[in-house]
Motif scaffolding. Structure first.
Motif, short mmCIF file in Angstrom:
data_model
loop_
_atom_site.label_atom_id
_atom_site.label_comp_id
_atom_site.label_asym_id
_atom_site.label_seq_id
_atom_site.Cartn_x
_atom_site.Cartn_y
_atom_site.Cartn_z
N UNK A 101 52.81 -97.95 -10.98
CA UNK A 101 53.14 -99.29 -10.50
C UNK A 101 52.51 -99.53 -9.14
N UNK A 102 52.04 -100.75 -8.91
CA UNK A 102 51.56 -101.10 -7.58
C UNK A 102 52.76 -101.48 -6.70
N UNK A 103 52.51 -101.72 -5.43
CA UNK A 103 53.59 -101.98 -4.47
C UNK A 103 54.36 -103.26 -4.80
N UNK A 104 53.72 -104.23 -5.44
CA UNK A 104 54.37 -105.51 -5.75
C UNK A 104 55.02 -105.54 -7.12
N UNK A 105 54.95 -104.45 -7.87
CA UNK A 105 55.45 -104.38 -9.24
C UNK A 105 54.82 -105.45 -10.13
N UNK A 106 53.51 -105.68 -9.94
CA UNK A 106 52.79 -106.64 -10.77
C UNK A 106 51.67 -106.01 -11.57
N UNK A 107 51.49 -104.70 -11.44
CA UNK A 107 50.43 -104.00 -12.15
C UNK A 107 50.90 -102.59 -12.47
N UNK A 108 50.69 -102.18 -13.71
CA UNK A 108 51.13 -100.85 -14.13
C UNK A 108 50.18 -100.33 -15.22
N UNK A 109 50.40 -99.09 -15.57
CA UNK A 109 49.66 -98.48 -16.68
C UNK A 109 50.65 -98.15 -17.79
N UNK A 110 50.22 -98.38 -19.02
CA UNK A 110 50.99 -97.96 -20.19
C UNK A 110 50.21 -96.83 -20.83
N UNK A 111 50.84 -95.67 -20.90
CA UNK A 111 50.22 -94.47 -21.46
C UNK A 111 50.77 -94.25 -22.87
N UNK A 112 49.88 -94.19 -23.83
CA UNK A 112 50.29 -93.90 -25.21
C UNK A 112 50.25 -92.40 -25.43
#
Length: 186
Positions: A101-112
């Motif tokens: 997660x980035x600091x603003x909680x606007x970008x993340x990664x989804x790992x399958x």
């Protein structure tokens, strides 16, 4: 009678009608192969897979909401967790985790952890720019747009391209306010 509470991805997956996994995988592979033949440019195939996924996602969200009985997510972080824990399990039978997660909680990664779309798949050297599972990024983007979230979904890592994992980045571009077709007071 009170409405049923939210259901887990495992519970929904156990009760959903399924198609044979090998048939699904081979049919998807045939679709990608036909796109490669018809469009010839790998980048055009990537765009087409994303668009196909988007069209699926805008319809799949209805089924997800109807069968999962989940309440409205309060923020993007909760929405990403719902996609990973319930959505992927419900429709593909796999689990995913949300990280980075980035600091603003606007970008993340989804790992399958697993990806049933790539069983039996090896990419030839002529297809090194292909994001074979780009349909999944389109599905996520389309589904999120239907719940008022404009996103950008891109693949960061792909085992078919020599990486060690399947990782998508989901970036919230803007929260779209809901618009109603008419006003109640008129």
């Amino acid at each position: 009678m009170a409405p049923a509470g939210p259901r887990s991805g495992d519970a929904i997956f156990a009760n959903v009608e399924r198609v044979n996994a090998e048939l699904f995988t081979l049919t998807y592979g045939a679709t990608v192969r036909q796109l490669l033949t018809d469009l010839e440019e790998v980048e055009e195939v990537n765009k087409q897979l994303d668009q196909m996924g988007y069209n699926i996602g805008i319809r799949l969200i209805d089924e997800f909401l109807a069968k999962s009985n989940v309440a409205r997510c309060v923020d993007f972080k909760e929405t990403a967790e719902m996609i990973a824990k319930v959505g992927f399990k419900m429709f593909l039978g796999v689990t995913a985790t949300v990280t980075n997660w980035d600091a603003n909680d606007t970008c993340c990664s989804i790992m399958l952890e697993d990806n049933p779309l790539v069983d039996f798949v090896e990419l030839p050297d002529t297809c090194q720019g292909l994001y074979y599972c780009n349909i999944l990024s389109g599905v996520i983007g389309g589904a999120l747009e239907m719940v008022s979230m404009k996103t950008e979904v891109t693949w960061l890592r792909d085992v078919l391209r020599g990486d060690d994992a399947y990782e998508m980045q989901v970036k919230l571009l803007k929260q779209v306010p809901e618009e109603y077709p008419y006003k109640d007071d008129e």
